[in-house]
Design a protein around this motif. Structure first.
Motif, PDB file in Angstrom:
ATOM      1  N   ASN A   1       0.779  -0.945   0.243  1.00 35.36           N
ATOM      2  CA  ASN A   1       0.029   0.007   0.117  1.00 35.36           C
ATOM      3  C   ASN A   1       0.882   1.117   0.021  1.00 35.36           C
ATOM      4  O   ASN A   1       2.515   1.499  -0.183  1.00 35.36           O
ATOM      5  CB  ASN A   1      -0.942  -0.383   1.023  1.00 35.36           C
ATOM      6  CG  ASN A   1      -0.192  -0.047   2.387  1.00 35.36           C
ATOM      7  OD1 ASN A   1       1.108   0.431   2.899  1.00 35.36           O
ATOM      8  ND2 ASN A   1      -1.311  -0.791   3.325  1.00 35.36           N
ATOM      9  N   ALA A   2       0.110   2.143  -0.214  1.00 34.61           N
ATOM     10  CA  ALA A   2       0.848   3.593   0.494  1.00 34.61           C
ATOM     11  C   ALA A   2       2.347   3.873   1.067  1.00 34.61           C
ATOM     12  O   ALA A   2       2.775   4.936   1.184  1.00 34.61           O
ATOM     13  CB  ALA A   2       0.037   4.763   0.294  1.00 34.61           C
ATOM     14  N   GLU A   3       1.989   3.497   2.429  1.00 37.37           N
ATOM     15  CA  GLU A   3       2.472   3.599   3.297  1.00 37.37           C
ATOM     16  C   GLU A   3       3.524   2.329   3.026  1.00 37.37           C
ATOM     17  O   GLU A   3       4.246   2.165   4.192  1.00 37.37           O
ATOM     18  CB  GLU A   3       1.373   3.004   4.942  1.00 37.37           C
ATOM     19  CG  GLU A   3       1.197   4.182   5.036  1.00 37.37           C
ATOM     20  CD  GLU A   3      -0.021   4.400   4.297  1.00 37.37           C
ATOM     21  OE1 GLU A   3      -0.577   2.639   3.795  1.00 37.37           O
ATOM     22  OE2 GLU A   3      -0.680   5.256   3.698  1.00 37.37           O
TER      23      GLU A   3
END
Length: 250
Positions: free
Chosen positions: A166-168
């Motif tokens: 994911n974005a993290e």
């Protein structure tokens, strides 16, 4: 007459028969290719623009997938450059992405219709793994779609999943339900081999090449929501399919 002579003559006859069979097969293939009669598709095809992922116009006709279904909104989805390179140029497409109210589920509805070349129709068992999905199971199911002959639409259901970052930068799981079946004028089947058999049978019996379509839909869902996603998918197909498939009752 010696045994050796008899064996030689037997071998010559076998070679002659083999060449005759090969010649007959080649002649039949040439005849069907030059006298090819195309059947009617089992889905509605209309004038309409389709684009690739670069926004370039790639088709001026398409399968007539519904834009909006009740409160469900959709958007046109591109035909990839890779697909266009791989599949025959007379292939017809239809593709839209549907979003559930609240954004809980996302479903891509896709139809691929063959022209003269049946290699337009392929098996998803090759495409899903190449897209990073791991298949966990497959079964034949009955969809809540009544056909005009009174039967219900059969389909294959593949359950799959994949892991992505994911974005993290954290690993995240996502599940997928992949439905598919094949349809032509007055016929449907969930089985790829059966579809190929029907094409060959019709070609031999009537000289007509059936124009089959490959109907598929993939729904993505978060872990723990598979049953909800399954019910959503069935309901979406129930509402969408009669809008473009001739053999489905409205």
């Amino acid at each position: 007459m010696t045994r050796k002579v008899l064996m030689n003559r037997s071998g010559l006859w076998m070679v002659l028969v083999l060449f005759l069979l090969m010649g007959g097969t080649a002649g039949a293939c040439w005849y069907f290719k030059t006298h090819q009669v195309m059947g009617e598709p089992g889905v509605r095809i209309v004038a309409g623009e389709l684009y690739n992922e670069k926004g370039e116009l790639v088709r001026t006709n398409r399968v007539d997938l519904p834009e909006d279904i009740d409160q469900i909104k959709s958007m046109p989805w591109p035909i990839t450059i890779q697909e266009l390179d791989w599949l025959p140029p007379d292939t017809t497409y239809g593709r839209r992405r549907y979003l559930a109210p609240g954004g809980n589920f996302l479903s891509d509805l896709n139809v691929v219709v063959m022209g003269k070349d049946r290699t337009s129709i392929h098996k998803p068992q090759y495409c899903l793994p190449s897209g990073g999905f791991e298949i966990s199971s497959e079964e034949t199911i009955t969809l809540p779609i009544t056909l005009k002959d009174g039967s219900e639409q059969k389909a294959q259901l593949i359950r799959a999943g994949r892991t992505f970052k994911n974005a993290e930068g954290q690993n995240q799981e996502i599940g997928a339900l992949f439905f598919y079946y094949f349809v032509t004028d007055g016929q449907t089947t969930p089985d790829h081999v059966d579809m190929l058999w029907r094409i060959s049978r019709e070609l031999v019996l009537s000289g007509k090449t059936q124009r089959w379509g490959y109907v598929s839909m993939m729904t993505l869902y978060q872990p723990g929501r598979e049953e909800e996603a399954l019910e959503w998918s069935k309901e979406l197909l129930k509402k969408a399919v009669p809008r473009f498939q001739f053999s489905a009752q409205p």
